[in-house]
Design an enzyme around this catalytic site. Structure first.
Site, PDB file in Angstrom:
ATOM      1  N   CYS A  64       7.768   1.123  -5.895  1.00 36.18           N
ATOM      2  CA  CYS A  64       8.541  -0.112  -6.105  1.00 36.18           C
ATOM      3  C   CYS A  64       7.805  -1.068  -7.035  1.00 36.18           C
ATOM      4  O   CYS A  64       8.385  -1.595  -7.988  1.00 36.18           O
ATOM      5  CB  CYS A  64       8.823  -0.797  -4.773  1.00 36.18           C
ATOM      6  SG  CYS A  64      10.096   0.061  -3.838  1.00 36.18           S
ATOM      7  N   HIS A  74      12.743  -6.499  -2.025  1.00 36.94           N
ATOM      8  CA  HIS A  74      12.528  -5.508  -0.967  1.00 36.94           C
ATOM      9  C   HIS A  74      13.419  -5.843   0.230  1.00 36.94           C
ATOM     10  O   HIS A  74      13.601  -7.019   0.570  1.00 36.94           O
ATOM     11  CB  HIS A  74      11.062  -5.517  -0.497  1.00 36.94           C
ATOM     12  CG  HIS A  74      10.227  -4.445  -1.132  1.00 36.94           C
ATOM     13  ND1 HIS A  74       9.079  -4.722  -1.837  1.00 36.94           N
ATOM     14  CD2 HIS A  74      10.370  -3.091  -1.155  1.00 36.94           C
ATOM     15  CE1 HIS A  74       8.542  -3.577  -2.269  1.00 36.94           C
ATOM     16  NE2 HIS A  74       9.302  -2.576  -1.867  1.00 36.94           N
ATOM     17  N   ARG A  97      -0.227   5.254  -1.054  1.00 35.38           N
ATOM     18  CA  ARG A  97      -0.645   5.588   0.318  1.00 35.38           C
ATOM     19  C   ARG A  97      -0.131   6.970   0.709  1.00 35.38           C
ATOM     20  O   ARG A  97      -0.731   7.684   1.493  1.00 35.38           O
ATOM     21  CB  ARG A  97      -0.078   4.503   1.244  1.00 35.38           C
ATOM     22  CG  ARG A  97      -0.386   4.601   2.711  1.00 35.38           C
ATOM     23  CD  ARG A  97       0.257   3.433   3.463  1.00 35.38           C
ATOM     24  NE  ARG A  97       1.695   3.316   3.210  1.00 35.38           N
ATOM     25  CZ  ARG A  97       2.635   4.013   3.857  1.00 35.38           C
ATOM     26  NH1 ARG A  97       2.304   4.878   4.790  1.00 35.38           N
ATOM     27  NH2 ARG A  97       3.916   3.853   3.567  1.00 35.38           N
ATOM     28  N   GLU A 139      10.490 -10.473  -4.538  1.00 27.55           N
ATOM     29  CA  GLU A 139       9.063 -10.346  -4.845  1.00 27.55           C
ATOM     30  C   GLU A 139       8.683 -11.317  -5.951  1.00 27.55           C
ATOM     31  O   GLU A 139       9.383 -11.462  -6.937  1.00 27.55           O
ATOM     32  CB  GLU A 139       8.755  -8.906  -5.311  1.00 27.55           C
ATOM     33  CG  GLU A 139       8.998  -7.856  -4.249  1.00 27.55           C
ATOM     34  CD  GLU A 139       8.014  -7.929  -3.085  1.00 27.55           C
ATOM     35  OE1 GLU A 139       6.995  -8.639  -3.220  1.00 27.55           O
ATOM     36  OE2 GLU A 139       8.271  -7.289  -2.054  1.00 27.55           O
TER      37      GLU A 139
END
Ligand code: PCA
Length: 218
Positions: free
Chosen positions: A149, A172, A96, A86
């Site tokens: 994360c 990830h 979410r 990332e």
């Protein structure tokens, strides 16, 4: 005369399973790498809770106890087909789904008053190049999302902002084959373990990133 040399460590964290799952590849990677010696550093593999808030103090405790030279936090990004370092951590929690403690923060800063974002201190493009050279699918990712994360990634970079001797970042990884629904991408565990080990090695060997055009690493 014998001098006692203490090997510096590399901290690799994984997350507990979340969203009702029974397994999280990131945790299996941390477990598999625990105790490995890479470029003269011993890997400490550790678990982080998939919980907003609690995950950051646990990471900070691990930093105090193990005093690593390098920290790579790993998380699962179901649906992705590649191992993705990332590039940037955002100062926002916007979940979410609920975390493992049932919390679902919306549009909340990770650190009140903190900068909008931090860049990874890992050589993300060099890592992608190293993984691809080893035949593994890898891409630079421009966002770690806004769930736990990214929260941990931001907390890590915020904790390291004054510690220039410790480098850190986030990677990830895709689903394991047994997690993927029909048509979803996945990678075998051994490829992911090898990929994260290569990322550790690349980060230890090179301080500066490779200057590759974005199109070559995405
Ligand atoms: N993946 C989630 C949190 C824990 C994990 O492994 C995420 O991408 O935010």
């Amino acid at each position: 005369m014998k001098t006692k040399l203490k090997m510096r460590t590399v901290l690799v964290t994984g997350f507990e399973p979340f969203d009702g799952a029974e397994i999280n590849p990131s945790l299996e990677i941390a477990r598999n790498l625990h105790g490995a010696v890479i470029t003269g550093h011993t890997v400490v593999g550790a678990l982080l809770p998939c919980v907003f808030g609690a995950a950051i103090p646990e990471l900070q405790r691990l930093l105090r106890v193990h005093r690593p030279a390098l920290v790579i936090c790993v998380g699962q990004a179901g649906g992705r087909a590649a191992i993705t370092p990332e590039r940037v951590a955002l100062n926002v929690d916007d979940a979410r789904i609920p975390d493992n403690a049932g919390a679902q923060p919306v549009d909340r800063p990770v650190v009140r008053g903190g900068p909008a974002a931090y860049f990874s201190a890992l050589p993300v493009k060099a890592i992608v190049a190293a993984l691809r050279a080893a035949g593994l699918p890898s891409e630079v990712s421009q966002t770690a999302g806004t769930f736990v994360c990214n929260h941990v990634f931001y907390g890590l970079m915020h904790s390291l902002r004054t510690r220039k001797d410790v480098r850190g970042g986030f990677i990830h990884v895709p689903f394991l084959p047994e997690q993927a629904q029909k048509g979803q991408a996945s990678l075998p565990l051994e490829d992911m373990v090898y990929g994260v080990a290569l990322a550790v090695e690349t980060a230890l060997r090179r301080k500066k990133d490779l200057r590759l055009a974005g199109g070559q690493t995405q």
